[in-house]
Enzyme design. Structure first.
Site, short mmCIF file in Angstrom:
data_model
loop_
_atom_site.label_atom_id
_atom_site.label_comp_id
_atom_site.label_asym_id
_atom_site.label_seq_id
_atom_site.Cartn_x
_atom_site.Cartn_y
_atom_site.Cartn_z
N GLY A 13 22.41 7.13 -11.12
CA GLY A 13 23.67 7.45 -10.70
C GLY A 13 24.34 7.69 -11.99
NE ARG A 16 31.40 10.09 -10.20
CZ ARG A 16 32.26 10.62 -9.19
NH1 ARG A 16 32.59 11.67 -9.04
NH2 ARG A 16 32.25 9.47 -8.39
CG ASN A 85 25.28 2.89 -13.06
OD1 ASN A 85 26.07 2.30 -13.25
ND2 ASN A 85 25.37 4.22 -12.71
CE1 TYR A 183 31.15 -1.33 -5.16
CE2 TYR A 183 32.23 -3.36 -5.71
CZ TYR A 183 31.44 -2.27 -5.95
OH TYR A 183 31.36 -1.98 -7.41
N1 LIG Z 1 33.98 1.21 -12.24
C1 LIG Z 1 34.25 -0.13 -11.81
O1 LIG Z 1 35.42 -0.58 -11.94
C2 LIG Z 1 33.30 -0.82 -11.57
C3 LIG Z 1 33.21 -2.03 -11.47
C4 LIG Z 1 32.11 -3.04 -11.07
C5 LIG Z 1 30.99 -2.16 -10.72
N2 LIG Z 1 31.04 -0.83 -10.73
C6 LIG Z 1 29.54 -0.49 -10.31
O2 LIG Z 1 28.96 0.43 -11.51
C7 LIG Z 1 28.42 1.35 -10.77
C8 LIG Z 1 28.66 2.90 -11.40
O3 LIG Z 1 30.18 2.99 -10.99
P1 LIG Z 1 31.15 3.96 -11.62
O4 LIG Z 1 32.51 3.33 -11.55
O5 LIG Z 1 30.46 4.71 -12.71
O6 LIG Z 1 31.28 5.13 -10.22
P2 LIG Z 1 31.02 6.64 -10.22
O7 LIG Z 1 31.42 6.94 -8.82
O8 LIG Z 1 31.98 7.21 -11.29
O9 LIG Z 1 29.46 7.27 -10.48
C9 LIG Z 1 28.69 6.69 -9.49
C10 LIG Z 1 27.49 7.87 -9.64
O10 LIG Z 1 26.54 7.40 -8.84
C11 LIG Z 1 25.98 8.52 -8.00
N3 LIG Z 1 25.42 7.99 -6.78
C12 LIG Z 1 26.34 7.69 -5.42
N4 LIG Z 1 25.32 7.46 -4.45
C13 LIG Z 1 24.29 7.70 -5.12
C14 LIG Z 1 22.75 7.72 -4.57
N5 LIG Z 1 22.57 7.14 -3.28
N6 LIG Z 1 21.66 8.10 -5.39
C15 LIG Z 1 22.05 8.34 -6.51
N7 LIG Z 1 23.22 8.68 -6.90
C16 LIG Z 1 24.34 8.07 -6.45
C17 LIG Z 1 27.30 9.43 -7.92
O11 LIG Z 1 26.97 10.74 -7.40
C18 LIG Z 1 28.08 9.12 -9.20
O12 LIG Z 1 27.60 10.17 -10.09
C19 LIG Z 1 28.25 1.36 -9.38
O13 LIG Z 1 27.32 0.39 -8.84
C20 LIG Z 1 29.74 0.36 -8.93
O14 LIG Z 1 29.69 -0.22 -7.77
C21 LIG Z 1 32.08 -0.10 -11.08
#
Ligand SMILES: NC(=O)c1ccc[n+]([C@@H]2O[C@H](COP(=O)([O-])OP(=O)(O)OC[C@H]3O[C@@H](n4cnc5c(N)ncnc54)[C@H](O)[C@@H]3O)[C@@H](O)[C@H]2O)c1
Length: 276
Positions: A13, A16, A85, A183
């Protein structure tokens, strides 16, 4: 010399968001990066920018994951680092989400002023209305995806006798929050899986850790924008995090500097949630 010189890393993932920031910092420290994502076109753009490789695959699909790691083994002669991720918030494609979140934010402000509000969580999805499909999708991408990728990566790491795995949790996995039980359950599961796997493979010179980010500005948290002032105010450092706040933690866990760290959860969150 970079802190990850000569290492290879697959980050799921990572077209981005946090994954792309992690890949960028890894590449900056000398690692050869493999960008996985559902979105191949975006993964290729990120990979090109970082001089790495792009591999598309849905991490919740066990067969597709096995195929991807087969491709990975052809691209690089060893795998040193895996970052699980890839993730979803559950709000993807939900065009009304921003409006519901705006109403929730307004209610929170009213409550702070001592004004009456209707059920504060009524505008966010709740467990009674969560469908089987949405539950399975959330568990599928986060928990199944983490398991499938770790299982395949371990085969490559065991063959060379070392490795570092980083699984993406969340403060939601320990703190919990209404309106997002699927989640929170998925992230809590990832943290438990991480500790158990770390124990299992420690003798094989493979470390397994987790990062549990607080609130970070990315596309995923963009629909929560009406809540950002509230989340910032609830955070002792007074702000949401930047993707780099997470990327630097990942570089540390992936590097030799963290050689005595396994089964641990690092939580860059500006003090929003304090533990241990
Ligand atoms: N942004 C936050 O505040 C935050 C906080 C805690 C945890 N997280 C975790 O961090 C990670 C990244 O989050 P982010 O904010 O960068 O999200 P984002 O939505 O910006 O990026 C997630 C990426 O994962 C890809 N993706 C989604 N489903 C997929 C799949 N089945 N197979 C392959 N790729 C897939 C998407 O296409 C996207 O490019 C996630 O696991 C999220 O739960 C984020």
């Amino acid at each position: 010399m970079g802190r990850l010189e000569g290492k290879t890393a697959l980050i799921t993932g990572s077209a981005r968001g946090l994954g792309a920031a992690i890949a960028e910092r890894f590449a900056e420290q000398g690692a050869e990066v493999i960008i996985n994502d559902l979105n191949l076109a975006q993964a290729q753009i990120t990979a090109k920018r970082l001089g790495g490789h792009a591999l598309a695959c849905d991490v919740s699909d066990s067969k597709a994951v096995a195929t991807m790691f087969g491709e990975c083994a052809k691209l690089v002669d060893k795998l040193d680092i895996l970052v699980c991720n890839a993730g979803i918030s559950g709000l993807e494609g939900d065009n009304d989400a921003r409006e519901r979140i705006r109403i929730t934010a307004e209610n929170t402000f009213k409550q702070a002023r001592g004004e009456p509000v209707e059920d504060i969580d009524a505008n966010l999805s709740s467990t009674t209305t969560l469908s089987d499909e949405d539950w399975h999708k959330m568990i599928g991408v986060h928990m199944n995806g983490t398991f499938f990728c770790c299982r395949e990566a371990l085969k490559l790491m065991q063959a060379k006798g070392s490795g570092s795995i980083i699984n993406m949790g969340s403060v939601m996995g320990t703190f919990g929050r209404g309106g997002s039980t699927h989640y929170c359950a998925a992230k809590a599961g990832i943290l438990g899986f991480t500790r158990s796997l770390a124990h299992e493979v420690a003798e094989q010179n493979i470390r397994v850790n987790a990062i549990a980010p607080g609130w970070i500005h990315t596309d995923m948290t963009d629909p929560l924008e009406p809540m950002h002032p509230i989340l910032s105010a609830q955070t002792p450092q007074g702000r949401l995090g930047d993707p780099d706040d997470i990327a630097h933690a990942a570089v540390y866990l992936a590097s030799e500097e963290a050689k005595f760290m396994t089964g641990q959860t690092l939580s860059p969150n500006g003090g929003w949630y304090m533990s241990q």
